[in-house]
Design a protein around this motif. Sequence first.
Motif, PDB file in Angstrom:
ATOM      1  N   LEU A   1      -5.343  -3.445  -9.357  1.00 28.65           N
ATOM      2  CA  LEU A   1      -4.880  -2.350  -8.752  1.00 28.65           C
ATOM      3  C   LEU A   1      -5.703  -1.499  -7.883  1.00 28.65           C
ATOM      4  O   LEU A   1      -5.670  -1.008  -6.890  1.00 28.65           O
ATOM      5  CB  LEU A   1      -4.158  -1.364 -10.010  1.00 28.65           C
ATOM      6  CG  LEU A   1      -2.862  -1.668 -10.529  1.00 28.65           C
ATOM      7  CD1 LEU A   1      -2.761  -0.882 -11.542  1.00 28.65           C
ATOM      8  CD2 LEU A   1      -1.805  -1.709  -9.690  1.00 28.65           C
TER       9      LEU A   1
ATOM     10  N   VAL B   1      -6.143  -2.851  -4.400  1.00 26.25           N
ATOM     11  CA  VAL B   1      -5.018  -2.789  -3.488  1.00 26.25           C
ATOM     12  C   VAL B   1      -5.502  -1.823  -2.275  1.00 26.25           C
ATOM     13  O   VAL B   1      -5.971  -0.683  -2.479  1.00 26.25           O
ATOM     14  CB  VAL B   1      -3.618  -2.092  -4.235  1.00 26.25           C
ATOM     15  CG1 VAL B   1      -2.586  -1.918  -3.204  1.00 26.25           C
ATOM     16  CG2 VAL B   1      -3.259  -3.017  -5.160  1.00 26.25           C
TER      17      VAL B   1
ATOM     18  N   THR C   1       2.853  -2.494  -4.400  1.00 30.14           N
ATOM     19  CA  THR C   1       1.961  -2.861  -5.508  1.00 30.14           C
ATOM     20  C   THR C   1       2.093  -4.356  -6.255  1.00 30.14           C
ATOM     21  O   THR C   1       1.192  -5.030  -6.379  1.00 30.14           O
ATOM     22  CB  THR C   1       2.036  -1.684  -6.588  1.00 30.14           C
ATOM     23  OG1 THR C   1       1.835  -0.388  -6.253  1.00 30.14           O
ATOM     24  CG2 THR C   1       1.037  -2.064  -7.643  1.00 30.14           C
TER      25      THR C   1
END
Length: 312
Positions: free
Chosen positions: A198, A201, A224
């Motif tokens: 994450l 990203v 995501t």
Amino acid sequence: MSRLPTPITLSRPPDNRRALRRRRAGEATMAWSFVSPAVLIILGLSVVPIIWSLLLSFQADDLVTPSRWVGLDNYRALAQDPHFSQALRNTLLYTALYVPASMVIGLALALALNRRIRFVGLYRTLFFVPFVVSATAQGVLFSFILDPEFGAANAVLHHFGIPSQGFLTDPSQALPVLVAVSLWSGTGFCLVIYLAALQDVPVSLIEAARLDGADRRRLLRHVTLPALRPVTVFLLLWQTIQSLQTFDLVYVTTKGGPLGSTTVIVYFIWEQAFKNATAGYGAASAYVLAVALGVIGLIFQVTRRRLLGASA
């Protein structure tokens, strides 16, 4: 009387190729002298046992008396063994329950802890600590907690007016309870992997989606989750392989019981090879598991390449 000039003689140049070969041979000898202990350990602890167990799977052997060649009889017996079929069903059920749950919970925790909140480092540590606890320690801990008579779990249930549960001693509850114990520890690994993904990203991509009016749900679905696709494939493969090789927790808590409800494939292999003294039969079942793991790994590898190719 004039002196004659001294003749000029050309000395033979040294053979550079021969010197280079000698130097390379010396370097190779020195390198192998450093590498050879590790090579011997790898051969002695991995390659030789693999070959020996393959030959053992075609024999009737109790590891004490001389073995007897039986060909494919061990594999034929596995196909007709109801205990092996039960172990296979238990393993598939355990995998089907554990793998998706660990990934979904790990992703949910990663999304929750990927924010700037107070004590976020402490929360991340607390969720990851159970992962580093050995399966043996987990089994001992939860054997005390889930004891039907003196465990803390039933004491809490009594406080809320719920009758006592058998947990690991109940054939209908034992396997789901083992899945829950595994989730307590295995979710931390998924949390860390998803949390790292994450943070990779691109922020510009998220900001662009927000400028286009995307809410949290659309941001998760269209930005995501597609970015996490390669990591999800890796975790799916890793968690599947880990669940198919579950042994320690079963051995410490239930030993395959009650009534074989928690006998998984690896415990079945150990039981046949060392408890029942049928090493050839156990080796055959181990190679069935090895082939299954190889096929699963190949399928996930092909899937991963396709996903990476599609994303590129």
